[in-house]
Design an enzyme around this catalytic site. Structure first.
Site, short mmCIF file in Angstrom:
data_model
loop_
_atom_site.label_atom_id
_atom_site.label_comp_id
_atom_site.label_asym_id
_atom_site.label_seq_id
_atom_site.Cartn_x
_atom_site.Cartn_y
_atom_site.Cartn_z
N ASN A 1 0.42 -3.12 -63.59
CA ASN A 1 1.85 -3.31 -63.79
C ASN A 1 2.50 -3.33 -62.42
O ASN A 1 2.52 -2.30 -61.72
CB ASN A 1 2.42 -2.17 -64.64
CG ASN A 1 3.89 -2.34 -64.96
OD1 ASN A 1 4.60 -3.12 -64.32
ND2 ASN A 1 4.38 -1.61 -65.95
N VAL A 2 3.02 -4.47 -62.01
CA VAL A 2 3.56 -4.61 -60.65
C VAL A 2 4.78 -3.74 -60.42
O VAL A 2 5.19 -3.53 -59.26
CB VAL A 2 3.89 -6.07 -60.32
CG1 VAL A 2 2.64 -6.94 -60.37
CG2 VAL A 2 4.98 -6.62 -61.23
N SER B 1 13.65 -19.25 -58.46
CA SER B 1 14.03 -20.09 -59.60
C SER B 1 15.28 -20.88 -59.26
O SER B 1 16.11 -20.44 -58.46
CB SER B 1 14.29 -19.22 -60.84
OG SER B 1 14.90 -19.97 -61.87
N LYS C 1 16.04 -13.40 -58.75
CA LYS C 1 15.48 -14.61 -58.15
C LYS C 1 16.18 -14.97 -56.84
O LYS C 1 15.58 -15.60 -55.96
CB LYS C 1 15.54 -15.76 -59.16
CG LYS C 1 14.59 -15.57 -60.34
CD LYS C 1 13.15 -15.34 -59.87
CE LYS C 1 12.17 -15.20 -61.00
NZ LYS C 1 10.77 -14.99 -60.54
N ALA D 1 19.95 -12.49 -60.35
CA ALA D 1 20.02 -11.54 -59.24
C ALA D 1 18.65 -11.34 -58.60
O ALA D 1 18.50 -11.32 -57.38
CB ALA D 1 20.58 -10.20 -59.73
N ILE E 1 10.05 -25.70 -66.29
CA ILE E 1 8.65 -26.09 -66.22
C ILE E 1 8.01 -25.94 -67.61
O ILE E 1 8.25 -24.96 -68.32
CB ILE E 1 7.88 -25.22 -65.20
CG1 ILE E 1 8.60 -25.25 -63.84
CG2 ILE E 1 6.44 -25.70 -65.08
CD1 ILE E 1 8.71 -26.63 -63.21
N TYR F 1 18.35 -11.80 -64.30
CA TYR F 1 17.31 -12.70 -63.79
C TYR F 1 17.76 -13.42 -62.52
O TYR F 1 17.01 -13.51 -61.54
CB TYR F 1 16.97 -13.72 -64.88
CG TYR F 1 15.84 -14.66 -64.55
CD1 TYR F 1 14.52 -14.23 -64.59
CD2 TYR F 1 16.09 -16.00 -64.23
CE1 TYR F 1 13.48 -15.10 -64.32
CE2 TYR F 1 15.05 -16.88 -63.95
CZ TYR F 1 13.75 -16.42 -63.99
OH TYR F 1 12.71 -17.28 -63.72
#
Length: 253
Positions: A62-63, A151, A167, A165, A196, A163
């Site tokens: 888990n990163v 992104s 990226k 923030a 994608i 999200y």
């Protein structure tokens, strides 16, 4: 950097963009250390890579957990004896409007849990993985390259306060690391994909996919392989440093 026989870590390497990146680099002869939360996905990707005659290993981690990340990079160096690259690909979304109101009354808001979950994986995970990778590269005397996956949404997108923030942050962190780590022969850059066609995206309803594609000047979704080839380009070009490469079909001009 000549990719052949270089040791590259890919987080979120079990499926989607991570799998495409792994297969691209395997074709160029890289040795791959793939990290993911799902062992089954890892095993599938490892098998596909090994079919190309390269060494590939999987690590469940888990990163967002510091101890997991520290152990991950210790294990990679123990298993491979070197480290030359890191692709910070692991990421999640927990979309929702920042504030939702009806008839002047607030009826919903993005929760702190939604915020923290995305920040923990996308931003803190990228920080932790890069910190540990850079420490190992420096102590091993290995020059290398770190690539963050940002992104097109990094400039702001409705329903994605959390999200966007993260990226924007990972792009900025790559610039900072490029400046700080250049003295050790370590480069850092980022890629900002548009929409994608991963398995998750392609599982959407056809009408939703058609609407998304119609808003892209290229009139189609990007292919995972196109992002993977951009990863190869950055790794192989030693003068690419501190920049973000946009691969979005002209969605953001």
């Amino acid at each position: 950097m000549d990719i052949k026989n270089k040791v590259i870590v890919i987080t979120g390497g079990g499926r989607g963009l991570g799998r495409a990146m792994a297969l691209e680099l395997a074709a160029k002869g890289a040795q791959l250390a793939l990290a993911d939360m799902n062992r089954e996905d890892l095993d599938t990707t490892i098998g596909l890579c090994m079919e190309q005659g390269v060494i590939a290993r999987g690590y469940v981690a888990n990163v967002a957990v510091e101890a997991d990340v520290e152990q991950l990079f210790q294990d990679v160096v123990s298993d491979f004896g070197a480290l030359h690259g890191l692709i910070n690909n692991a990421g999640i979304t927990r979309d929702g409007l920042f504030i939702k109101a009806k008839d002047g009354k607030v009826v919903g808001k993005m929760s702190l849990e939604q915020w923290n979950q995305v920040v923990d994986v996308n931003q803190t995970g990228t920080f932790l993985c890069t910190r540990e990778a850079a420490c190992q590269m420096i102590e091993l005397g290995n020059e290398g390259c770190i690539i963050n996956i940002s992104s097109v949404s990094r400039s702001g997108n409705m329903g994605q306060t959390n999200y966007t923030a993260t990226k924007a942050a990972v792009e900025a962190m790559a610039v900072t690391w490029a400046k700080e780590l250049a003295r050790y022969g370590i480069r850092a850059a980022s890629i900002a994909p548009g929409y994608i066609g991963t398995e998750m995206v392609m599982s959407m309803k056809p009408e939703a996919l058609e609407k998304i594609a119609s808003g892209i000047p290229a009139k189609r979704l990007g292919k995972p392989e196109e992002i993977a080839r951009t990863v190869s380009f950055i790794l192989e070009n030693d003068y690419v440093n501190g920049r973000c490469i946009e691969v979005d079909g002209a969605l953001r001009i």
